[in-house]
Every structure is written in C-alpha cells, then in structure tokens.
Design an enzyme around this catalytic site. Sequence first.
Site, short mmCIF file in Angstrom:
data_model
loop_
_atom_site.label_atom_id
_atom_site.label_comp_id
_atom_site.label_asym_id
_atom_site.label_seq_id
_atom_site.Cartn_x
_atom_site.Cartn_y
_atom_site.Cartn_z
N GLN A 222 0.85 -1.17 -0.24
CA GLN A 222 -0.28 -0.05 -0.10
C GLN A 222 0.90 0.99 0.16
O GLN A 222 0.25 2.43 -0.12
CB GLN A 222 -0.88 0.02 1.21
CG GLN A 222 -1.81 -1.12 1.09
CD GLN A 222 -2.64 -1.17 2.58
OE1 GLN A 222 -2.82 -2.44 3.04
NE2 GLN A 222 -3.30 -0.26 3.08
N ARG A 372 -9.00 -2.06 8.06
CA ARG A 372 -9.65 -0.89 7.78
C ARG A 372 -9.98 0.13 9.13
O ARG A 372 -10.99 0.15 9.18
CB ARG A 372 -11.12 -1.47 7.26
CG ARG A 372 -11.58 -0.51 6.26
CD ARG A 372 -12.75 -1.21 5.40
NE ARG A 372 -13.17 -0.23 4.01
CZ ARG A 372 -13.96 -0.79 3.31
NH1 ARG A 372 -14.54 -1.86 3.25
NH2 ARG A 372 -14.18 0.25 2.30
N CYS A 373 -9.18 0.58 9.54
CA CYS A 373 -9.06 1.35 10.65
C CYS A 373 -7.86 2.54 10.83
O CYS A 373 -6.76 1.74 10.97
CB CYS A 373 -9.21 0.61 12.03
SG CYS A 373 -8.73 1.42 13.44
N GLU A 742 -12.86 4.29 5.64
CA GLU A 742 -12.96 3.16 7.13
C GLU A 742 -14.05 3.55 7.65
O GLU A 742 -14.22 2.69 8.53
CB GLU A 742 -11.61 3.35 7.74
CG GLU A 742 -10.39 2.93 6.98
CD GLU A 742 -9.26 3.62 7.54
OE1 GLU A 742 -9.17 4.78 7.47
OE2 GLU A 742 -8.07 2.87 7.76
#
Length: 788
Positions: A222, A372-373, A742
Amino acid sequence: MTLKTPPEIGGMGHRVKRREDPRFLRGQGNYVDDVVLPDMLYLDIVRSPYAHAKIANIDTSKALAIPGVLAVITGKDLEKYNLHWMPTLMSDTQMVLPVEKVMYQAQEVAAVLATDRYIAADGVDAVEIDYDPLPVVVDPKKALEPDAPVLRTDKPDKKDNHIWHWEWGNREETDKLFSEAEVTVKEDIYIPRIHVSSIETCGCVAHFDKVRGKLTVWMTTQAPHAIRTVFALVAGHVGLSEEKIQIISPDIGGGFGGKVPVYPGYVIAVAASVLTGKPVKWIEDRMENIQADSFARDYHITAELAGKKDGQLTALRIKTIADHGYTDAAANPSKFPAGLFHVCTGSYDLKAAHVEVDGVYTNKPPGGIAYRCSFRVTEAVHTIERMADLMAHQLGMDAAEFRLKNFIQPEQFPYTSALGWEYDSGNYAGALRLAMEKVGYADLRKEQIEKRARGELMGVGISSFTEIVGAGPSKHFDILGLKMFDSAEIRVHPTGKVLARFGTKSQGQGHETTYAQVVAEELGFPVDSVLVEEGDTDTAPYGLGTYASRSTPVAAAACAMACRKIKDKARKIAAYLLEAHEDDLEWEPGKFFVKGSPDRAKTIQEISLAAYTNHPPGMEAGLEAVNYYDPPNLTYPFGSYICVVDIDKGTGEVKVRRFVAIDDCGNIINPMIVEGQIHGGLTMGLGPALFEEIQYDESGNILQGSFMNYLLPTAVETPNWEIGNTVTPSPHHPLGAKGVGESATVGAPAAIVNAVVDALWHLGVRHIDIPITPAKVWKLLRDAGVRE
Ligand code: MCN
Ligand code: CUN
C-alpha cells in the site's frame, strides 16, 4: 452539493463509472501473481509448528536432494549479511528468519528456492527441523506478571514483556471529575484479534539485475515509496541504493491495512534474487496469510465514564493493555504508539479525559493496526459508543436523546477535544436525526415495548461516531521520520490529454476514476482524457501511500493544488492568445473567456496546445505541475448508524433486521464510489461484530487459522444496508472533502452490539464482547432463565 461541471466533463459529484472496472471484470487486471519473468524461481516458506521454541537443528539435505530445489535459506545464511533481523515501522525489531528461536506459530523458519512453485512446496515439506519447546505466553495480562518468562531474550536489557507505556490527557482533572460525578459507569471491553481477509494474499516478484545493479520488486504494498526507502536503509550495506530500487505496486486485490507492513517473505525473496541474480516469486497461500500476517485490534480495555444525573457527560478514563505479539510492528505514525486511540472522546463534549495504554509482548504474530481502521480508531469508537450507551441505559434515558444532549454542537467547530484533537467540522445531531427519521425510530421503540411484553427480543442500537483520517500534518505525523505528506504530478500533453501521477496506491478504492474527476473539476478536462497512474516508484512522485483513508484528504488535495498551478499558467496563456488582460478573463469548466464576451474564449485544449506551440514570449514551455501537500489538519468524517436486531431465544442467533447508515465525508468526489466504500465498510464492520475472531490455545496454537473456522460474512449473512448522507465540508481541504474509506467499518460494530445489549438489558445483560456469537447469547439467555 451542486455540480459545477456537466456530465461530459464529469467533475466532482458525478457518478462516473469506475474506469478500472472493465479490466477487473474481464480478468485483465495485472496483479503481482500475474507477473511472470523469464527464468523466474519460486520461493516457499517453512513455518514453525510451535509458538515458542529453540531451534536445535535444521537439516536441509533431503530438501536439497529434490530435483529442482536450488537452495534452502536459513537465518544463519542471512546473519552473514546482517539481514536476519529488520526494523519494524514502530522502531522495534523483527526477525526475517530466526537464528535461535521462534516466537509464534507459523513464523518463517527457512525458505526453499526452486524452479517451480510445487517443487518449492515439496522442498518445504522435506526440511527437517528439531525444536526444543519453550514456555508459551499467550495472555498479555499474564505476560505482565513478574514470573512470566521474558520473551525478547534477544534484547539484553529486557527484563519483562512490557513494551511501552503511553498516556494522554489530564489525569488530575479527570480524576477530580470522577470523584465529583453523580453517576459513573465502568466496563471491561475486549476487542479481539481479527485479520484482514483481502481476496489477494501478499507476495512479490523480486528481480535483481546483476549487470545494471538494479532491483525491481513487484509487490503487494500500500506504500511503495516508503518501502523503497526502507529497503535502501536496511540493505544499503549490501549495495542496494535507493535510485536503483524500483518498487512497483501493480493492481492490488484489497489492502485494508494488511499490505502496509514489510513481511519477512518480501525480504527473503529480495535476498534470494540478489544472491542468484534471477527473478524470484513468493506468493502466500490463504492459510499463511491468515496465520502469519499482521493482525488488528487485540485491545483489553477498561473504560469509565462520568456524568450528572441529568445525563450530562463530564469525563472519560481508559486503561488498556495492547497485545502486540512478539514485536511491535504496528504501522502507526511514529509519535503515536497507540495510534489515534485518543480520539476516544468521540462525538461528545467532555470536560476532561485521560487514557493509558501499555504495549505487551506475547507469543503471537506481530502487527497492530490492519483491518480498515486508521490507527486504533475502531477501538476508540467502539469504546466510547459502548460506554455512552451504557450510561444512557443506566440513567434510563433514551440512547438517542442522551447522545443529542451530549454532542458537540455545530457552532462549536473547529472544536478542540478533551484530548487535544482539533475537529474540523461536524453536525452530529443532523446525522443522527436523519438516521432516526429514515429508520422510523419512534415507531421502533413502540414496537420494542410491545414485543418485550410478549417476551420477544428486539433491540435498537445507535453508533454516532467521529472518525479521524488523513494523516497527516507534518508537525505531528511521520513514519520512520518520513513526514506524511502526499503528492500529485500532473502533465498536460499538447493534444489536451492529461497524465496524473500520485504518491498513493489504490487497492480497489477507485483512484483512477476519482482523481481524474478532481482534474476534471479543477481544469475542465473530461474524465476520459485523464490517465491516472500510481504505484511505480520510478515514475510516481514520492508519497506515503494509501491507508488511514488518507488519499482524499492528502493526495486529492495535492491534485487540486497542482491543478490550480496549471490553471494559473493556463490563464496567462489564454490572456496572451486572446490579447486580453488576465484579470479580464473568466473561467467556466473547460474554458477561459473574456468577461462580457463569451465567444472570445479559449478552451483548455487550445491552451494546452499553445503551451507547446505558441506560448507567451519569456514563459517556460509546457503545462505541468507538482504538489507535495502537507495537510494543515486531519479530516473528521462522522456518521450515525442505527441497527435493529431480533434475537432468536432458542438458538441465540442475532438477526440484523435493519441497518441505517448516515455518513458525512464532506464534499463527495464520486457518490457511487463512496456508496460502494460504505457498503463494503459496513460488511467489514458486521464481520467483527458477529463472526470474526482469532484465538490461541494455551500452547499458542491458532484456533482460527483458515476459513473453515474464521468466519467471514457472505451475501447470506449481510443485511440490506440502507444508506444516506449529510454534507458538512471540511473547511481546510481545498475540495472540502474528507476521507471515507474506513468510516463504516469503524462505526458499525458498536451499533450492532448496542442493539443486542438493548434487546437484553432487561435481562440484566450489560455488555457483550464482540464477536457476538449465538453461543454467547444462548448462554446469557439460559443464565437469565429465558426459555425457548
Ligand atoms: N471519495 C470520494 N469523496 C470523498 C471521499 C472519498 O469520492 N469525500 C472516494 C475517493 O476518491 C476514493 C474512495 O472514495 O476513490 C476512498 O477514498 P478515501 O476515503 O480517501 O480512502 P483511500 O483512497 O485512502 O483508501 C483507503 C481506505 C482504507 S484505509 C482501507 S483499509 C480500505 C478502504 O479504503 N481498503 C480498501 N476501502 C477499500 N476498498 C477496497 N475496494 N479495497 C480496499 O483494500
Ligand atoms: Cu489500517 S486499514 Mo487502511 O488504514 O489501509
């Protein structure tokens, strides 16, 4: 939002179809495993069956005897080059391959290099390793006891398993408010270890070209630029120098934070390619991915909330034990060992708060953020939203009314939270009221009373969350010293077509579409004429990558700023072409015209051509710009979710009957993409709330090491998400946009738990840790004497 551009241009607010989808839908994506190079070798990894053991001996002879097996790489081989350990993003150390002992089950122990993937796997089975098991520590609370075995024996000064203590806020003031409080509530909340399950696992193809001295790595990452710098810093001494390292992050099949860390497999593949001079491919299988890659959550929280009898909240106090596994490999900004957990005062106007976190080593895989945070925000939101609900119920107040009483009010923004964050903008009551209207809140409460009288179990749960995304302002945010800016480089070609490159990297979020929309919005080029590229460090400008929903807050802002530089120059060119004064020109999407005479105009395409063929004397030719954007603040998207559940008294199964989600991410670039983000995000909130958990037995054996027992929601378990939005622009972002990637995952679990506890409150249930499995509910029902 009123649209500034027509559909042919397709700027902000248009539901432009995702330009990347035709290739994905036709199976024409280009993922790391699609990269095939001549003479490529394959790497596969031998993993430890033990959670903690000394390595007595590694016998590679049988593996090496297999035709096609070329080498077995062990920690001792890497030790010669001082590559057996590497730094983590939190400046801890992590083994690439162990020399003395293994620290968790499924840890990499050796790597087999072969001519074929299946031969490599046969080689893995043939490596014989003798282990001497050591005592295992799985419970972080036990890890802190004085007689616990010390795990990090590699650190000579380390006498315990405590990694760090971190605290934030005003302890004295908080304690004082607690001692004066008319009501307090306290709860132990465990947020279990969970795991990202992106469709594509991790892997890479490393190719070291011995003649040119250049290393190219196609990699599931990423953050390609940061990886390049880390590789140069870690392997500079063996001759890898940053200008000769190219990291290519091609199409990525989901990241969700799990593709931020550097895993040993990448490093071993690079080492193997440097040693052999041949391309080396390493691709994890599904079980390796779930068992050994970075985890999320694993926070043992004790929270207390103080307030007055009329429901006014005053203070929050939190103590947390953070299980980091055997090394702190969280991908947090350096200054924040517990991430942005101190956004835990949420949407409420508190007088004071104090939060403490202690990081602990255990015999588990390392990590600490992914799923996802943005940096522990889910933990923070879950805690405050559970505690607010607990307080409301305790006081006998309606959960919505209680929130409305305590929300930060629109006129208080920019608002400095009790823990020091400056919230940019918000209208929390607006979002909650809309959600209540959409779900029919008052009627649901009536229905609940009727059902309860009949002995039926129904609950309504609210989560009114505040997110914090877009890391981040350089004065506070860096990763290993690298400031968390991001970048855009925009080139306009003579024929009026655009190449736009970014320091971020989409993993499915649709950047090829939304960034093009930003260019369209700012410069009036139709979306179709803008090519967006990311992920190749040889071509893209330096950036910190995509995670923490930072692409819109940071890189889309960089895009707008670069476009504005181009527009300034375009205006000068237009003035020259129209023989008018710059100040006499007006802009409408796609052209400059002379004020008062709209037919004296030059389109952006005409201006593009002139920039290379007929530009004003003394002006540099060309039409391009770069921007490195250092955001002045984070963005604070928010939302209110309302969940309605029905509980089966016989089986304990929780059925999510309705779920209304109102989100606010400021101005929206592409509503369709944002809706997709929210649908996906909600499903990734449902999973942890009801199904997902990774547990270990006392010997450190993983209990949910495959999809046989790690449950993910499928279409069958997923309810119909009812979504909607409000728009409160960010005052400091050039487009008024906030991140959204998110929000739904962060906000959803608390709404579900609150609904379940609401359904069971009259039975004496005060809290249930996620995942709320039928077994947990069944037991609570039986303990409360409820019959089927
Ligand atoms: N967007 C928009 N208008 C806004 C905000 C966002 O149109 N006001 C669009 C953006 O332009 C982008 C998408 O929505 O196309 C998400 O934007 P943003 O919130 O900026 O998040 P990022 O692009 O930085 O994506 C990261 C975020 C994170 S951290 C995780 S985890 C996650 C998520 O995105 N991983 C994903 N969503 C994912 N979606 C897919 N398909 N795959 C992942 O791995
Ligand atoms: Cu932590 S999940 Mo997203 O920030 O890549």
